[in-house]
Structures are given as C-alpha cells and as structure tokens.
Scaffold this motif. Structure first.
Motif, PDB file in Angstrom:
ATOM      1  N   ILE A   1      43.967  48.604  39.523  1.00  0.00           N
ATOM      2  CA  ILE A   1      43.457  48.130  37.956  1.00  0.00           C
ATOM      3  C   ILE A   1      44.641  48.727  37.058  1.00  0.00           C
ATOM      4  N   LYS A   2      44.550  48.521  35.697  1.00  0.00           N
ATOM      5  CA  LYS A   2      45.164  48.664  34.757  1.00  0.00           C
ATOM      6  C   LYS A   2      44.517  50.121  34.021  1.00  0.00           C
ATOM      7  N   GLN A   3      45.213  50.855  33.274  1.00  0.00           N
ATOM      8  CA  GLN A   3      44.540  51.893  32.852  1.00  0.00           C
ATOM      9  C   GLN A   3      43.005  51.799  31.910  1.00  0.00           C
ATOM     10  N   GLU A   4      43.136  50.723  31.626  1.00  0.00           N
ATOM     11  CA  GLU A   4      41.816  50.504  30.539  1.00  0.00           C
ATOM     12  C   GLU A   4      40.601  50.360  31.424  1.00  0.00           C
ATOM     13  N   LEU A   5      40.737  50.256  32.909  1.00  0.00           N
ATOM     14  CA  LEU A   5      39.490  49.949  33.611  1.00  0.00           C
ATOM     15  C   LEU A   5      39.084  51.058  34.311  1.00  0.00           C
ATOM     16  N   LEU A   6      39.707  52.264  34.145  1.00  0.00           N
ATOM     17  CA  LEU A   6      39.453  53.472  35.080  1.00  0.00           C
ATOM     18  C   LEU A   6      37.961  53.900  35.057  1.00  0.00           C
ATOM     19  N   GLU A   7      37.375  53.703  33.670  1.00  0.00           N
ATOM     20  CA  GLU A   7      35.988  54.240  33.830  1.00  0.00           C
ATOM     21  C   GLU A   7      34.908  53.295  34.535  1.00  0.00           C
ATOM     22  N   LEU A   8      35.431  52.115  34.189  1.00  0.00           N
ATOM     23  CA  LEU A   8      34.426  51.042  34.580  1.00  0.00           C
ATOM     24  C   LEU A   8      34.385  50.879  36.247  1.00  0.00           C
ATOM     25  N   ALA A   9      35.638  51.182  36.847  1.00  0.00           N
ATOM     26  CA  ALA A   9      35.973  51.083  38.246  1.00  0.00           C
ATOM     27  C   ALA A   9      35.539  52.298  38.914  1.00  0.00           C
ATOM     28  N   SER A  10      34.950  53.333  38.405  1.00  0.00           N
ATOM     29  CA  SER A  10      34.562  54.468  38.975  1.00  0.00           C
ATOM     30  C   SER A  10      33.034  54.295  39.206  1.00  0.00           C
ATOM     31  N   LEU A  11      32.179  53.162  38.916  1.00  0.00           N
ATOM     32  CA  LEU A  11      30.743  52.907  39.111  1.00  0.00           C
ATOM     33  C   LEU A  11      31.069  52.370  40.687  1.00  0.00           C
ATOM     34  N   GLU A  12      29.818  52.880  41.537  1.00  0.00           N
ATOM     35  CA  GLU A  12      30.120  52.345  42.779  1.00  0.00           C
ATOM     36  C   GLU A  12      29.506  51.010  42.695  1.00  0.00           C
ATOM     37  N   GLY A  13      30.211  50.076  43.601  1.00  0.00           N
ATOM     38  CA  GLY A  13      29.980  48.682  43.807  1.00  0.00           C
ATOM     39  C   GLY A  13      30.698  47.948  42.809  1.00  0.00           C
ATOM     40  N   VAL A  14      31.276  48.302  41.808  1.00  0.00           N
ATOM     41  CA  VAL A  14      31.902  47.612  40.837  1.00  0.00           C
ATOM     42  C   VAL A  14      33.373  46.988  41.113  1.00  0.00           C
ATOM     43  N   GLY A  15      34.200  48.004  41.417  1.00  0.00           N
ATOM     44  CA  GLY A  15      35.611  47.674  41.866  1.00  0.00           C
ATOM     45  C   GLY A  15      36.558  46.959  40.871  1.00  0.00           C
ATOM     46  N   ARG A  16      37.677  46.293  41.141  1.00  0.00           N
ATOM     47  CA  ARG A  16      38.702  45.844  40.380  1.00  0.00           C
ATOM     48  C   ARG A  16      38.087  44.551  39.732  1.00  0.00           C
ATOM     49  N   VAL A  17      37.715  43.449  40.427  1.00  0.00           N
ATOM     50  CA  VAL A  17      37.395  42.259  39.959  1.00  0.00           C
ATOM     51  C   VAL A  17      35.993  42.550  38.965  1.00  0.00           C
ATOM     52  N   ARG A  18      35.025  43.190  39.363  1.00  0.00           N
ATOM     53  CA  ARG A  18      33.723  43.258  38.357  1.00  0.00           C
ATOM     54  C   ARG A  18      34.068  43.795  37.306  1.00  0.00           C
ATOM     55  N   ALA A  19      35.016  45.050  37.417  1.00  0.00           N
ATOM     56  CA  ALA A  19      35.396  45.868  36.421  1.00  0.00           C
ATOM     57  C   ALA A  19      36.127  45.023  35.126  1.00  0.00           C
ATOM     58  N   ARG A  20      36.927  44.092  35.655  1.00  0.00           N
ATOM     59  CA  ARG A  20      37.593  42.997  34.720  1.00  0.00           C
ATOM     60  C   ARG A  20      36.762  42.346  33.987  1.00  0.00           C
ATOM     61  N   ILE A  21      35.746  41.878  35.076  1.00  0.00           N
ATOM     62  CA  ILE A  21      34.655  40.846  34.227  1.00  0.00           C
ATOM     63  C   ILE A  21      33.895  41.651  33.272  1.00  0.00           C
ATOM     64  N   LEU A  22      33.351  42.695  33.487  1.00  0.00           N
ATOM     65  CA  LEU A  22      32.649  43.418  32.591  1.00  0.00           C
ATOM     66  C   LEU A  22      33.619  43.989  31.157  1.00  0.00           C
ATOM     67  N   PHE A  23      34.784  44.223  31.475  1.00  0.00           N
ATOM     68  CA  PHE A  23      35.606  44.444  30.345  1.00  0.00           C
ATOM     69  C   PHE A  23      35.710  43.199  29.440  1.00  0.00           C
ATOM     70  N   LYS A  24      35.781  41.901  29.693  1.00  0.00           N
ATOM     71  CA  LYS A  24      36.003  40.817  29.333  1.00  0.00           C
ATOM     72  C   LYS A  24      34.475  40.476  28.348  1.00  0.00           C
ATOM     73  N   HIS A  25      33.448  41.233  28.982  1.00  0.00           N
ATOM     74  CA  HIS A  25      32.221  41.020  28.043  1.00  0.00           C
ATOM     75  C   HIS A  25      31.852  41.919  27.080  1.00  0.00           C
ATOM     76  N   GLY A  26      32.947  42.855  26.838  1.00  0.00           N
ATOM     77  CA  GLY A  26      32.922  43.712  25.795  1.00  0.00           C
ATOM     78  C   GLY A  26      32.607  45.120  26.164  1.00  0.00           C
ATOM     79  N   TYR A  27      32.388  45.333  27.586  1.00  0.00           N
ATOM     80  CA  TYR A  27      32.149  46.660  28.080  1.00  0.00           C
ATOM     81  C   TYR A  27      33.403  47.472  28.318  1.00  0.00           C
TER      82      TYR A  27
END
Length: 749
Positions: A659-685
């Motif tokens: 992942i890129k730097q901006e996703l580090l917090e989101l990707a630390s959640l269990e079960g999220v990972g790179r693809v879902r972290a990017r999707i959450l980011f695009k939804h404003g989280y």
C-alpha cells in the motif's frame, strides 16, 4: 510382528495401544520390524533408510511416545519444509490430543521469542526455527529433550537448507551426547555413512507396501524393470495424453513431473481434453466449485484464472508460483480423487505426501546456468518415482520415464531406473555457510576461540565425511573477517560478539547482509538523500534477498531505469564487486522495481504479467523484503538512527500490505488489507478516527466489505487498544502499530 503384542511387551498404556491400533494396523511392515530390531525402542540411535510409505512415521511416533510416557521426556521432530511440518502437526494432534499429549509447532518468524514452546511434549519444527532458538540460548529446549527425529535427513545435501540441518544436528550431538537420534530418509545413497556419523544402527530396506515398477515409455510401450511390457493403446496422438488416460481408465491418478513452471502449465492445459470426458457429473460439479473459489478471489491473476479453467477438467498444475491457498486446494482435492492429474515441477515430490498410481517423469533434463540442459540427479528421479502407488487404493505403483528413441530408452534405464541415488554430501564447507554458523556459534556462547570452533566442527558430517580436511585457513580467514568488520571482538585468545554481531545472529541473516545494511544506513545518516527506491535496491543487494531472473527482453527497460535512479541508489557497483556483473546488477534493479510497484498498489495481475512471476512468488518476495526491512530497522536502532527507524517501519508496513503511505492506518485493521483499504479510502474514510461513528450497516453496504467484516471493523475501532493510535505524520514505531494477521492474509483480500 504384531503391533499390539509389541506395544504390550514394551509396556505402552492401553489407551495408547487403542489409538495406535484404531487405524487398522495389525502387523508391522518388514522395515518397521528391522527398526525395532535395531533398538529404536531401546533408546538406540537409528537411521531408517526405507522407501516412501514403508512406515517411517509410525516408528518415529512409537519412539517418541515411549520416551514421553515412560521416561517423562520430550521429543523434537524436525521437518525440512513448513508444509511437511504442518502436515505432521495436524496428523499428530488429531491422533494424540485425546491422550493429553501436547503437540506444538514452530515454523514462524525466526526472531520471535518462543519460550512458551517448552510446554509441549512433541515439538514439530523446521531446522531453521530450532537453529534460531539455539542462537537465542534456549537451553530449556535441549535440556528437556530425550528424542530428536530428523525427517528427510538427505536434505543435508541441499545447498541452501543443508548446512543449517547439519549444524543443528552437530550442535545437539555436542550439547546432549545421550539424546536418542532417529533419522529418516527414502532416498539416500550412503545411508551407512550417515549412520556412522550419528553413531547409529542402520535399518535399511527396499521393501514397499505398494510394489513399485519402474520403466521407460517409447513407441506406445512401457518397458519395466521386472521385464514386463505394457502396451498403451489410447486414442490421443500425444504420448503424455496416452499414458495419463491409460491410468485414469483404471481409476488411478497421475503425477506428471516436468522441468519448469511453464511446462507444468502447458502440460496440464494439453491434458484437459483427454481427462474431461471421463469425469462423472458429480465430480464436475465439485471441480466447478473449486474453480470458482480460485477464480473469484479478489486478487485472482491470469495464472489463477488459467488454473481455474484447467481444474474444471480434473487436472491442475502445481508450483511455487501459486499461493499457499491455491496449492492447498489442489492437494486436498487430489487426495480426495476429485482432481485426477497434477502437473508439477519436482519440488512437489519433496513437499507433501501426494501418492498417485503412476508418476510420469516427462522431463529428466533441466536448464542449469552455465551448463545448458543437464540431467537431473538420480536422487531427484527416485524422489519423484517414490510417489507412485496409493496405499489402500493400488496393488502397485508405476514410475515411467519418457524416451524419444530406442537409444534414449536404454540410456534412461541405465542412468535412472537401474542406478542408485547419489551419496549425500555435506554442503557446510562453503565460505558463506561457515561465515553464518561461526558467528552464530560465538553469539550463542558455544564457541570462544578458533580451537573450540574446530572441536565443534569435529561433530559435523563435513568432518566425518572428509576426515582430515584442512579447514584451518578458511576458518581463520572467517574469524579475521568477522573481527575486522565489527561482528566479534577479542580478549586475549577468546572471542565474543559485539552488539552488532549479536543482532546479526539473532536476525538470522548473513553477516554480509548485515554489513551491507550497516554501511548503507551510515551513508543515509551521513547525508545521502533518503529514497525509497535506493533503500529497496540496497535490500536486493543482500545475499539473503532472492532476486528475479532477467531476460534479454528486460535489458532496455532496466538500463533506462538504472539511468533514472543512478543518483538515488545507495549501493553501486563500486561498493559491491558482484554488482559489476551486468546480469546481477540488473537482477537487483528488476527485483527493486517489483517491490516498489507492489508498495504503490499495482494490481497483482499486472505484476505477474510484467515480471513473469506467479502470485506465490510475490508472496515470497514480500515476505523476504519485510524481513530485511525489519533487520534494517533493528540495525538502525542499534546505531541510534532514531528518525530512520520510523521511516523504515513505515516502509516495512507498506511492503507488508502492498500500500501507499496514506493507507497505513486502514490496512492495520484485521481483514481489511490492500484492496479493501483503498475502497474505504475512496469512500472518504482516510483514518481510523473517520470510522468511529460509522455503523455496521453503512460499512456492510460498501462493495467487498460485507456484514461479518463490517461487524469486525466496528469492534476493532472501539477496542481500547486503538484509542491511543495516531499516525504522527507516519512516524511509526512497533509499539504504535501491531498489524493483525500474516502476510498471506493480504492475498485473501
């Protein structure tokens, strides 16, 4: 010899007798009887060199159980590969949990604290993990052991794993001379020599529960070594298809061994038209479901989709380019006789227990750098051939080589069928292997000077096999190298490790890797501009880094990349002589480019296409890079480069998740990972705090999240441990973030 009578005679408890006889075993096989006669249940060291499926594991179990139940001892079962260790762990746990025998497994991070492992009565581990524990001075491990089982002892002959297995065995022999050693192997040309080294009795046999016929196919005939001939009269034009269909019509299964991944995929694809028509409707339904599971994974690549299409026809390919999940699916459905044929590189023969009625060794040559096309070893052939014959299904197994002429048929008979496996030889004599293990011996306190190092080396197979070998010069040079580069220091004639040497040994890396990292980090600390590209390239230059192959078609692009990044590179050909070789230099750049694009969230499918790798290769490279980044961080901390440790930790986490730097917090959640972290980011989280007021229903409505993951995310967000979490401009420390899950979970995203 009756099993129940034997167990009663040796005073095994009744509940153990019930468990061991529940599988239907009444009488022991001849090789098992031989091992009993050689004293395996009387605390004698034994080398058991017998064919696959002749009952080596049961003898190991009896040996361990007797020591545990009657002597209050503990057993260590060393497997050469993680897959084999996991297989044994699952088998033993299923069998002995009810008896209250605690089974443990240790194959994880080599640097992790593992004192809890002393609670287990049977510990299954890889040689690397046990070696790591001994480097950490885990005296509790050796002190409590009464039995050690060395499975696949012939791996001592392996260039990469052999030295560690040999050093580990020698160390245990030295530290605990009275420990019972049981060594197991199916293909070993000098079993008596191995037995001599281990001071063991030899239980040797050619007997197999499923007789094996070995032969060579040419012109629609298989000539077997028992002088029998089988005519192969099947419809397909291709010889491989004929041989496979000939087996399947008799309700058998087939393993096809070829010389490359590309050949495995091509062979599997070509076999599909022959296999599909003979499948039952029920088998087709199950195979379609397996194919759907492979292809509908969010991270499915072209290779996954190719595999899925082939699986529908009851065939599969199997190699290290697949993910662990994909390999597991193939193996499980082959064991269930749903997948009928697997086309594989020979690594499968050493990896897991997958017997088939017929093992076809289509390719007996492979490309070797600098040599061209060369024959595989007889030992490798015997490993593949040994997979033929399914216990409880077949009354015989067939290993078949394929020839293109009468003269080749005769040559293959002589070279493989009628030949004995090559003798196992020590691989410890190389400078790199000795450098690693001399440092670890000093760091662990087992060796204090050159003389004690020679005393220890006397316990090795290298010393036993090459009695009188002169290592004085080489060992002296290695001591000088370690001393001059700050790994060890001396007081009088005694050596001890410096903090730098200690951390190198604990990190389980080559001293040369540690030196490259230290020198590179010093450059950055001294004013060299920090560049992620430069840092990653430095890691690829380390001996512990696996690099990609470079083809002629890569040269122009890599040369252009080299020119663009010239000023950013930390390690240049002037720093490392090996980089003056153009191929080696380009291989490091190509590997760096793969890593950097992974961290920039490039799709796996694109990476697989652009770099000619499989998803399993990406997994291994990410794991390797992650460990080297961890090592760099530890060395930076030792050198008091505090700011750099934060930067390295952030890059390590980016590498872990891709992942890129901006996703580090989101990707630390269990079960999220790179693809879902990017999707959450695009939804404003963008941060964890952005999720604090989100409901489960809101999250579940987002594509790929779903209800169960939404519930998990909400629970994690409101867990007390996350309240202190802040990004602090990405200046992370290990205490700030403890990512949940292993690297392979990235692939389930």
């Amino acid at each position: 010899m009756n099993l129940k009578e034997l167990l009663t005679q040796h005073a095994f408890p009744q509940e153990v007798i019930d468990v061991l006889t529940a599988s239907g075993i009444i009488n022991l096989h001849p090789p098992q009887v031989e091992a009993i006669k050689k004293g395996v249940l009387d605390k004698k060291n034994v080398v058991m060199a017998v064919p696959t499926a002749a009952g080596k594991t049961l003898i190991a179990e009896l040996c361990m159980l007797k020591s545990i139940l009657q002597d209050g001892g503990k057993a260590l079962y060393i497997a050469p590969l993680k897959a084999l260790a996991s297989e044994k762990y699952n088998d033993f746990k299923k069998k002995y949990d009810a008896l209250g025998i605690k089974i443990g497994i240790a194959t994880g991070d080599l640097d992790s604290p593992s004192k809890y492992l002393d609670r287990y009565q049977i510990l299954i581990a890889t040689a690397e993990k046990v070696d790591s524990l001994l480097r950490s001075r885990a005296g509790w491990l050796i002190n409590s052991l009464t039995v050690i089982v060395l499975d696949e002892i012939h791996f001592i002959d392996d260039e990469s794993r052999g030295p560690t297995l040999e050093i580990l065995t020698a160390r245990i022999k030295q530290l605990k001379p009275d420990i019972q050693i049981l060594a197991l192997s199916a293909t070993i040309g000098n079993a008596q020599e191995i037995a001599g080294w281990l001071n063991a009795n030899l239980a040797f046999s050619h007997w197999r529960p499923i007789p094996l016929k070995e032969g060579v196919y040419f012109n629609q005939k298989i000539m077997f070594n028992n002088d029998s001939i089988r005519l192969v009269r099947e419809e397909p034009d291709e010889d491989l298809n004929k041989l496979v269909l000939d087996t399947l019509r008799g309700d058998g299964q087939v393993l096809v061994f070829v010389n490359s991944r590309r050949s495995a995929q091509a062979a599997a694809r070509e076999l599909c038209p022959s296999i599909g028509p003979i499948l039952t409707s029920q088998e087709k339904d199950i195979l379609n479901e397996v194919a759907r599971e492979i292809s509908e994974d969010h991270s499915a690549t072209k290779i996954c989709k190719k595999l899925a299409e082939i699986v529908k026809s009851g065939c599969a390919f199997h190699h290290a380019g697949l993910t662990p999940k994909q390999r597991h699916l193939i193996e499980e459905h082959f064991k269930k006789n749903i997948i009928k044929v697997i086309c594989s590189t020979p690594t499968l023969a050493a990896g897991v227990n997958l017997p088939a009625r017929r093992a076809i060794i289509r390719d007996c040559k492979r490309y070797a750098s600098g040599l061209g096309s060369v024959y595989i070893s007889t030992s490798e052939y015997k490993q593949c051939a040994g997979r033929a014959g399914r216990p409880q299904y077949d009354d015989h197994g067939e290993a078949v080589l394929m020839a293109k002429s009468i003269s080749e048929q005769n040559a293959l008979f002589e070279r493989f069928v009628l030949a004995r496996p090559e003798p196992v030889t020590s691989k410890l004599g190389s400078e790199s292997a000795l450098r690693i293990h001399i440092l670890s011996s000093i760091a662990a306190g087992y060796v204090h000077d050159i003389n004690s190092m020679f005393d220890f080396l006397n316990h090795t197979f290298l010393s036993y096999q090459r009695q009188g070998v002169n290592l004085v010069g080489l060992v002296g040079e290695i001591f000088d190298y370690l001393h001059q580069n700050g790994f060890i220091d001396k007081s009088g004639f005694k050596y001890f490790t410096t903090p730098f040497g200690n951390i190198t040994s604990r990190l389980y890396i080559d001293p040369m890797t540690s030196l490259i990292l230290r020198n590179g980090l010093a450059k950055l600390h001294g004013g060299k501009s920090f560049s992620t590209y430069g840092l990653l390239h430095m890691l690829t230059c380390c001996p512990d880094s696996e690099v990609l192959n470079v083809g002629k078609s890569d040269y122009d692009e890599i040369e252009s990349l080299s020119q663009k990044l010239e000023d950013e590179l930390i390690v240049s050909p002037d720093d490392l002589p090996q980089l003056q070789d153009v191929y080696t230099y380009y291989a490091t750049l190509k590997t760096m480019w793969l890593w950097s694009r992974w961290m920039d969230e490039e799709k796996e499918e694109v990476l697989c296409d652009d770099f000619n790798v499989g998803p399993g290769d990406i997994y291994r490279h990410v794991e390797s890079a992650g460990w080297l980044l961890h090592a760099a961080g530890m060395i930076a901390e030792l050198l008091h480069y505090k700011k750099m440790t934060f930067e390295l930790e952030a890059i390590r986490l980016r590498m872990r998740y891709g992942i890129k730097q901006e996703l580090l917090e989101l990707a630390s959640l269990e079960g999220v990972g790179r693809v879902r972290a990017r999707i959450l980011f695009k939804h404003g989280y963008h941060k964890l705090n952005d999720l604090r007021n989100v409901t489960e229903n809101q999250l579940a409505s987002i594509k790929t999240i779903g209800k169960s993951l939404a519930e998990s995310i909400v629970q994690q967000i409101h867990h007390p441990s996350l309240k202190k979490f802040t990004s602090r401009n990405a200046n992370f420390t290990q205490n700030d973030i403890e990512p949940v899950g292993e690297i392979n979970e990235v692939w389930t995203d």
